[in-house]
Enzyme design. Structure first.
Site, PDB file in Angstrom:
ATOM      1  N   LYS A  78       0.813  -1.464   0.451  1.00  0.00           N
ATOM      2  CA  LYS A  78      -0.180  -0.289  -0.124  1.00  0.00           C
ATOM      3  C   LYS A  78       0.609   0.987  -0.151  1.00  0.00           C
ATOM      4  O   LYS A  78       1.626   1.528   0.510  1.00  0.00           O
ATOM      5  CB  LYS A  78      -0.898   0.175   1.295  1.00  0.00           C
ATOM      6  CG  LYS A  78      -1.956   0.652   0.935  1.00  0.00           C
ATOM      7  CD  LYS A  78      -2.575   0.531   2.738  1.00  0.00           C
ATOM      8  CE  LYS A  78      -3.753   1.649   2.384  1.00  0.00           C
ATOM      9  NZ  LYS A  78      -4.916   1.295   4.658  1.00  0.00           N
ATOM     10  N   SER A 153      -9.384   1.204   3.018  1.00  0.00           N
ATOM     11  CA  SER A 153      -8.507   2.212   2.025  1.00  0.00           C
ATOM     12  C   SER A 153      -7.562   1.355   1.444  1.00  0.00           C
ATOM     13  O   SER A 153      -7.467   1.753   0.616  1.00  0.00           O
ATOM     14  CB  SER A 153      -8.421   3.132   2.971  1.00  0.00           C
ATOM     15  OG  SER A 153      -6.935   2.530   3.857  1.00  0.00           O
ATOM     16  N   SER A 177      -9.375  -1.807   7.334  1.00  0.00           N
ATOM     17  CA  SER A 177      -9.273  -0.715   5.894  1.00  0.00           C
ATOM     18  C   SER A 177      -8.741  -2.014   5.098  1.00  0.00           C
ATOM     19  O   SER A 177      -7.866  -2.099   3.967  1.00  0.00           O
ATOM     20  CB  SER A 177      -8.189   0.029   5.722  1.00  0.00           C
ATOM     21  OG  SER A 177      -8.887   1.257   5.747  1.00  0.00           O
TER      22      SER A 177
HETATM   23  N1  GLN Z   1     -13.293   3.265   7.534  1.00  0.00           N
HETATM   24  C1  GLN Z   1     -12.763   3.643   7.841  1.00  0.00           C
HETATM   25  C2  GLN Z   1     -11.890   4.820   7.783  1.00  0.00           C
HETATM   26  O1  GLN Z   1     -12.016   5.893   6.895  1.00  0.00           O
HETATM   27  C3  GLN Z   1     -10.920   2.599   8.589  1.00  0.00           C
HETATM   28  C4  GLN Z   1      -9.735   3.148   7.779  1.00  0.00           C
HETATM   29  C5  GLN Z   1      -9.022   2.631   7.650  1.00  0.00           C
HETATM   30  O2  GLN Z   1      -8.889   1.641   8.440  1.00  0.00           O
HETATM   31  N2  GLN Z   1      -7.790   2.878   7.257  1.00  0.00           N
HETATM   32  O3  GLN Z   1     -11.209   5.064   9.324  1.00  0.00           O
END
Ligand code: GLN
Length: 478
Positions: A78, A153, A177
């Site tokens: 990532k 994400s 994410s």
């Molecule tokens: N969807 C969650 C957020 O936007 C989790 C994101 C993540 O785990 N990086 O904070």
């Protein structure tokens, strides 16, 4: 696993048997990355570097000095993880041209195990989002279900595996994410216990919640990667000093005698009834293999989303203050004063969602609101952790959905951030409590793969992976 899908295990066997070379695997990976460019899964392709490292891996193998199952295997990471002399954009305009001056620990360990990093994956800006539509570089397309979001994400990392460009990848998980995009793309994704893997070199979103983890086509591949990544790191004082263990040890153990907790709160209102039926059927298959299914209670998880979005945004507003237009990349060209420079660089460099979160985070930390929001959220976090501890007195592993329904259509959730935040309902509580969790495809509903989330005790990844392997073995996938 569908036989056309790649796994680290099968690729490693063909390397050992001399049926393939790392160079040939990397070439194949690069060709697929090129062929699937329209899915927008990658922010950079590290072809020159990857070819050199593949050559070195082949030379090691020839000399009888191969390092292990990851040696020569193409992997994607990532784009919020630093790799020296390569760009780390975090899916943001503000870091569009930022080149990392060093390599983070997890990535360093991956390379020390011989893995060949072929590309960096697209992501929601600064890991904020659940659909990968918040990237400055545009949304990622779900390779399995092109009209649906790939999740976020770490959407690029999940999609890269689903599209077979790489057998496995690394993502980061602050509130779901890794697990959420794994479920959307029909692959496996593991968020380890907080402190299991070093965060050094991972660009921080919310430091008390962030954790790096693997995504792959199989549970075993996630275990193989965890073996390479886990362990204490002097650069990250939140890493645990627990001795490394073999996370593959219980993959074939089965679920005989395992107590699997099913929280009532996670199977009630809000869960798509067809998905519920599929999950319960999968649990019944584990029961027939000797597992004990036990009802447990997590009465406070209903406050998890509120508590998460207060803590995560508070930490983000502090972490992201370093992007000031002076250091790193984007600097507003027209600024006249220092304040103007900060304001313009950040307004131009950060996308809408990131700005929304910085505002929210600054608000909950501001004097007058700190006690009412931030401190309250921290108290709720404690109560949620206690709920899990109590449940784990009755069971070894907890099972739940990963997602409340099928993934949204691309564009569908963009106008309504609340709906998007609510899609994290089953995942965020694990980050608040620091627990390990994995999403494994267990069945198909309406032609789409459904992910089951399994939650482990702190540092209980070995038995968690064992149960996950049983879910995988008994899964009903076409
Ligand atoms: N969807 C969650 C957020 O936007 C989790 C994101 C993540 O785990 N990086 O904070």
């Amino acid at each position: 696993m569908n036989p056309s899908q790649k796994s680290i295990r099968t690729l490693a066997s063909s390397l050992t048997a001399g049926l393939a070379s790392s160079e040939s695997l990397v070439e194949e990976s690069l060709a697929l990355i090129q062929k699937t460019r329209s899915l927008n899964m990658f922010t950079s392709v590290l072809d020159i570097r990857a070819r050199e490292r593949a050559k070195a891996s082949d030379a090691r193998r020839k000399a009888g000095k191969s390092i292990g199952p990851l040696d020569g295997i193409p992997i994607a990471i990532k784009d919020n993880m630093c790799l020296v002399d390569t760009k780390t954009t975090c899916g943001s305009h503000i870091l569009e041209n930022f080149v990392s001056p060093y390599t983070g620990t997890a990535v360093e360990r991956l390379e020390a195990a011989g893995a060949v990093i072929v590309a960096k994956t697209n992501m929601d800006e600064f890991a904020m989002g659940s659909s990968n539509e918040n990237s400055y570089f545009g949304p990622v397309v779900n390779p399995r279900y092109p009209e649906l979001i790939p999740g976020g994400s770490s959407g690029g990392s999940a999609a890269a595996v689903a599209a077979n460009c790489v057998p496995a990848s690394l993502g980061s998980d602050t509130g779901g994410s890794i697990r959420q995009p794994a479920a959307c793309c029909g692959v496996v994704g593991l968020k380890p216990t907080y402190g299991r893997i070093s965060r050094y070199g991972l660009v921080a979103y919310a430091s008390s919640l962030d954790q790096i983890g693997p995504l792959g086509n199989t549970v075993e591949d996630c275990a193989i990667l965890l073996n390479a990544l886990a362990g204490q790191d002097p650069h990250d004082n939140t890493t645990s000093d627990k001795a490394p263990e073999d996370f593959c040890a219980e993959l074939a153990r089965g679920v005989q005698g395992m107590r699997i907790g099913v929280p009532k709160e996670y199977f009630g209102e809000g869960l798509d009834p067809k998905i519920k039926t599929a999950l319960l059927a999968s649990l019944a298959r584990l029961e027939s293999e000797g597992a004990q299914i036990i009802e447990v209670h997590l009465p406070s998880v209903k406050y998890a989303i509120s508590s998460y979005y207060i803590i995560a945004t508070a930490e983000a507003s502090s972490n992201l203050s370093r992007f000031d237009g002076v250091r790193y990349t984007h600097r507003a060209p027209t600024a006249r004063t220092l304040n103007d420079l900060y304001c313009r660089s950040r307004s131009e460099g950060f996308g809408k969602e990131v700005q929304r979160r910085i505002l929210l985070g600054s608000y909950v930390l501001s004097s007058g609101f700190y006690d009412a929001y931030y401190i309250q959220a921290q108290k709720v976090r404690r109560v949620i952790t206690d709920d899990f501890n109590k449940a784990f007195e009755l069971c070894d592993v907890i099972a739940s959905p990963t997602l409340p329904g099928h993934p949204l259509k691309l564009g569908e959730g963009l106008s309504d951030p609340m709906t998007m935040y609510l899609s994290d309902i089953y995942t965020v509580s694990l980050n608040l409590a620091g627990l390990p969790g994995i999403s494994v495809p267990c069945d198909e509903v309406d032609g789409l793969r459904v992910g089951m989330q399994l939650i482990g005790k702190p540092f209980g990844e070995t038995s968690l992976l064992g149960v996950a392997a049983a879910v995988e073995r008994t899964a009903k996938l076409s």
